[in-house]
Design a protein around this motif. Structure first.
Motif, PDB file in Angstrom:
ATOM      1  N   GLU A 148       0.092  -1.636  -0.774  1.00  0.00           N
ATOM      2  CA  GLU A 148       0.508  -2.378  -1.969  1.00  0.00           C
ATOM      3  C   GLU A 148      -0.112  -1.816  -3.243  1.00  0.00           C
ATOM      4  O   GLU A 148       0.498  -1.849  -4.309  1.00  0.00           O
ATOM      5  N   ALA A 149      -1.346  -1.337  -3.121  1.00  0.00           N
ATOM      6  CA  ALA A 149      -1.966  -0.740  -4.297  1.00  0.00           C
ATOM      7  C   ALA A 149      -1.298   0.600  -4.621  1.00  0.00           C
ATOM      8  O   ALA A 149      -1.211   1.002  -5.779  1.00  0.00           O
ATOM      9  N   GLY A 150      -0.862   1.290  -3.584  1.00  0.00           N
ATOM     10  CA  GLY A 150      -0.166   2.554  -3.820  1.00  0.00           C
ATOM     11  C   GLY A 150      -1.072   3.677  -4.269  1.00  0.00           C
ATOM     12  O   GLY A 150      -0.612   4.651  -4.854  1.00  0.00           O
ATOM     13  N   THR A 151      -2.350   3.552  -3.983  1.00  0.00           N
ATOM     14  CA  THR A 151      -3.304   4.584  -4.377  1.00  0.00           C
ATOM     15  C   THR A 151      -3.759   5.361  -3.150  1.00  0.00           C
ATOM     16  O   THR A 151      -3.646   4.882  -2.025  1.00  0.00           O
ATOM     17  N   ALA A 152      -4.278   6.532  -3.394  1.00  0.00           N
ATOM     18  CA  ALA A 152      -4.854   7.313  -2.299  1.00  0.00           C
ATOM     19  C   ALA A 152      -6.368   7.223  -2.383  1.00  0.00           C
ATOM     20  O   ALA A 152      -6.917   6.802  -3.399  1.00  0.00           O
TER      21      ALA A 152
END
Lengths: 452, 396
Positions: free
Chosen positions: B134-138
């Motif tokens: 959901e955050a869409g970060t790596a």
């Protein structure tokens, strides 16, 4: 002694929460009774309940005289006000448990309120149990049993619940004229439930004699409690080898008997056993109960001495939680563990309070402002554990984190809520849930969290 | 990046009493009603294209949703989960209960990326995995309070975004839509759905305490899908509700479906969740009507499941999994992104399906094509640091 702060917070208090350090030793729990004796979160005063009862009576009389009178709105408003007050009282009771630094006082208030179980069975006095407890139990939790006994037995709610206000001495002024007689209900429960206990050595004759002695205790909606000499049975009444009363009868004769009753060894043993059973185990260590009984008698019914005896005894701190949190205690412990703000628990709309607190508590077995019988709720661990109640606990537990939205990580929460004592099974469940809210819900719904 | 809680408002009054709301209010009389819900979040955005993101919480088994029946290793790896399916292209078949989706496939309105995942690796925690999704970060997640969701960051790139009245049916917070841009959440009444996984875990917990064991099992039976207490989540009603909002100014919606954590007896445990997913997709299609042509649905999960069946007929937490795409706006009827195969040396860590491409790249290109954004803006803001690589051409 096996004292564990986390276990003690769960067993004697409201449980664990990030905002509340568990008590470091038994003395801290005992001391908290003084500092927590004046809780925040007000309860509707008994006087308000009485005022509403008078208004309701007046409305009904008007309707009786004039059946065409349109008083539906007034009656509805009055009923709504009473209901809202009961919701607010429920929220306050919950908040007192959830936000007390320790919560032993709030737990004891519930214990004694259940010991002196009374409620209004509909009619003009409605939903008044919390107000009754606030007036009779709460002030005496840290006092003497004698004072609490007097306050509870003479209270209008108790007199109405156990029919004492209908009991008339056969030879009293009213009894002779109207051929009315004794009602033994309060007399019997006073001995069996409130003082000597079911094992106490009393006979039917004692009950009958006591019923005679208790005549005169009544109340009205204007003054509240009243001693009415015209229904009081005159003459000397002998119970347990002592003579009480005379001609005429006075309230003092009844009080003298109550005071004697409060200090009888059987009363001490009954109260000590019940208190130990409530907090520690269904089958408490006989040495613990004996120690508590002796302390109570030595201190002439000083309840603080009774609690001290409980807290200082090693058998009160054996590891493991053998009892089960009552529904309201479960709710409070959950709110505490999740640091739900008091504003989210109090001042709720009727709709929210009803759905979120009143109906779930009802389904879990603790209906609003009611007791199941004069004996109150059962005090054995299994009492709360029924399929329906567990389904209701599960529903509520799974719903609370959803309602909050923002919840902690279940893997950390399981340690916080159980004080580092969670089983591997529970850790596994908390970590294995599909979502955070379900993980939190599973911890709250688990038997381990229901234990205390 | 700090999450702006005030930007999310709770609408206590339903906007409309038609359709789904009427239905939910009728259901809402039960004890369970008010709090037992999962928010779906909706946001208004300009343009005519509609986007629905369904988060499948609990790790959906892509290998069972979309069975690679053509893979020679499948029968050995999954003896009880490889018997049949609704054939799509000679290699892949839909799980038998998803037969209702075949018309979408045939109409070019359904597609799958069979081997994809977020960059989250190896720890295989649902909670962390969902946060990554959901955050869409790596890399490491930002601290909890600083997290926001990629759909919200998308909104910050779109002109004329307004907070929309939003609605919730389901059971979890939607991090994916949280952030600075205004959105609205709403929580209508619904029954509690105790997911199969929660029921199973709870049954372990009850069993461990003799006092609770018997009453607890009875309570769970009362509460099960066939019982009266805790009925299944109403995915179709949820979809209808979303569709109704999309008829208005709402352009982006997200909600969750749960019930995917099938560690045990998956042949029995997975169909209820698949049925819900199918009902949601068919419900959206039916109620969106002509707007379906402008709609893209992405159903994504935090990670896939082990390629081997475990000892209890289930599967455990894995890595690569499937992304489901649906809608009239997509170029469907095809399998996208290649297939790594199930040979031992093709697996991730010897146990999981190898993800061939970052799921964020698929989402990123879909967003670019739907909302007319620059790929560089997607890589800068929506999925920071993502290498978008080539456009997979998901949309028509």
């Amino acid at each position: 002694m096996n004292f564990s702060p986390a276990s003690a917070a769960i067993r004697f208090g409201s449980g664990l929460g990030p905002g509340h350090a568990p008590p470091a030793n038994p003395g801290e729990i005992w001391e908290s009774l003084h500092s927590e004796a004046q809780p925040a979160f007000p309860i509707t005063p008994w006087q308000t309940r009485l005022d509403h009862a008078r208004e309701r009576r007046a409305l009904r009389r008007t309707l009786r005289d004039d059946p065409e009178a349109d008083l539906r709105t007034d009656l509805r408003d009055l009923n709504r006000a009473d209901r809202m007050a009961a919701f607010a009282d429920l929220e306050a009771n919950l908040a007192r448990l959830a936000y007390a630094p320790v919560g032993f006082h709030a737990r004891l208030t519930r214990f004694w309120g259940n010991h002196f179980a009374a409620m209004a069975q509909g009619g003009i006095l409605r939903l008044a149990r919390s107000s009754y407890i606030e007036e009779t139990i709460q002030p005496h939790v840290t006092g003497t049993f004698r004072d609490m006994l007097r306050a509870a037995i003479l209270h209008p709610l108790m007199l109405a619940y156990l029919d004492q206000n209908r009991s008339v001495g056969p030879f009293s002024q009213v009894g002779r004229r109207r051929r009315r007689g004794l009602n033994e209900n309060l007399a019997r429960e006073l001995l069996e439930l409130h003082t000597l206990g079911p094992e106490g050595s009393y006979t039917q004759e004692d009950v009958t004699q006591l019923a005679r002695l208790l005549t005169g205790l009544t109340f009205d909606l204007d003054e509240g409690f009243r001693f009415e000499p015209r229904i009081a049975e005159p003459g000397i009444i002998e119970i347990f080898g002592k003579r009480y009363g005379g001609r005429p009868m006075f309230l003092e004769h009844v009080l003298e008997f109550l005071d004697d009753l409060a200090e009888r060894p059987e009363t001490a043993a009954h109260l000590a056993g019940k208190l130990a059973r409530h907090f520690v185990s269904d089958a408490p260590d006989p040495q613990l109960v004996a120690h508590m009984t002796a302390s109570y008698l030595d201190a002439k019914g000083d309840l603080m001495a009774l609690y001290r005896a409980l807290l200082e005894h090693p058998a009160a701190h054996t590891p493991g939680h053998r009892k089960v949190r009552a529904p309201m205690e479960l709710m409070a412990a959950s709110l505490r563990a999740l640091e739900v703000a008091p504003e989210q628990v109090t001042g709720l709309s009727a709709r929210v309070a009803n759905r979120w607190l009143v109906q779930p508590l009802d389904a879990m077995g603790e209906p609003l402002e009611q007791v199941p019988s004069p004996a109150g709720h059962g005090d054995l661990a299994a009492y709360w554990v029924t399929p329906q109640a567990l389904a209701a606990r599960t529903l509520w537990a799974m719903a609370l984190p959803v309602r909050l939205g923002d919840v902690p990580d279940p893997r950390a929460f399981v340690d916080l809520a159980l004080g580092g004592q969670a089983s591997e099974t529970l850790r596994f469940a908390a970590a294995g849930a599909e979502t955070r809210v379900e993980g939190i819900g599973l911890v709250l719904a688990s038997p381990e969290f229901s234990r205390r | 990046m700090r999450r702006q809680r005030p930007a999310i408002t709770e609408a206590h009054q339903p906007l409309s009493r038609r359709g789904f709301l009427g239905q939910s209010l009728a259901l809402g009389c039960s004890l369970a009603a008010a709090p037992l819900v999962t928010p779906i979040a909706l946001a208004g955005a300009p343009g005519e294209n509609r986007l629905v993101v369904i988060i499948l919480r609990g790790a959906m088994d892509g290998l069972d949703l979309l069975r690679p029946l053509g893979d020679p290793f499948l029968p050995e790896l999954r003896p009880s989960l490889s018997d049949e399916g609704v054939g799509l292209d000679g290699h892949f078949a839909l799980h038998p209960v998803l037969e209702g989706l075949l018309p979408l496939w045939q109409a070019g309105e359904l597609a799958f990326v069979p081997a994809t995942s977020t960059p989250y690796r190896d720890r295989r925690s649902h909670f962390d995995g969902q946060d990554h999704l959901e955050a869409g970060t790596a890399g490491a997640l930002p601290p909890a309070l600083a997290r926001d969701g990629w759909l919200n960051r998308l909104l910050t790139l779109l002109p004329g975004v307004e907070g929309r009245t939003a609605f919730a049916v389901g059971r979890t917070r939607m991090l994916i839509l949280e952030g600075e841009a205004p959105i609205t959440q709403w929580t209508p009444g619904t029954e509690l759905a105790l997911s199969p996984q929660s029921q199973l875990l709870l049954s372990y917990l009850f069993e461990a305490d003799p006092l609770f064991a018997e009453a607890g099992q009875t309570a769970l039976k009362m509460s099960g899908p066939s019982g009266t207490g805790l009925v299944a989540q109403d995915a179709e009603g949820l979809a209808h509700f979303v569709a109704e909002q999309m008829q208005g100014a709402t352009r982006i919606a997200s909600f969750s479906l749960t019930g995917w954590d099938t560690h045990q007896a998956q042949a029995r445990a997975l169909p209820p969740a698949l049925t819900q997913l199918q009902a949601a997709l068919l419900g959206l299609r039916a109620r969106l009507g002509p707007l379906w042509a402008q709609t893209t649905v992405m159903a994504m999960t935090e990670f896939g499941r082990t390629v081997r069946e475990n000892g209890t007929g289930g599967t455990d937490h894995g890595t690569g999994g499937a992304l489901l795409l649906a809608g009239g706006a997509i170029k469907g009827g095809r399998i996208i992104g290649g297939w790594p195969g199930l040979a031992e040396n093709a697996l991730y860590a010897g146990r999981d399906l190898m993800p061939l491409r970052d799921i964020r790249a698929y989402a990123g290109w879909a967003l670019r094509d739907m909302f007319g954004l620059e790929a560089s803006a997607i890589a800068a803001t929506v999925f920071p640091g993502l290498d978008m690589e080539a456009n997979p051409g998901l949309l028509l």
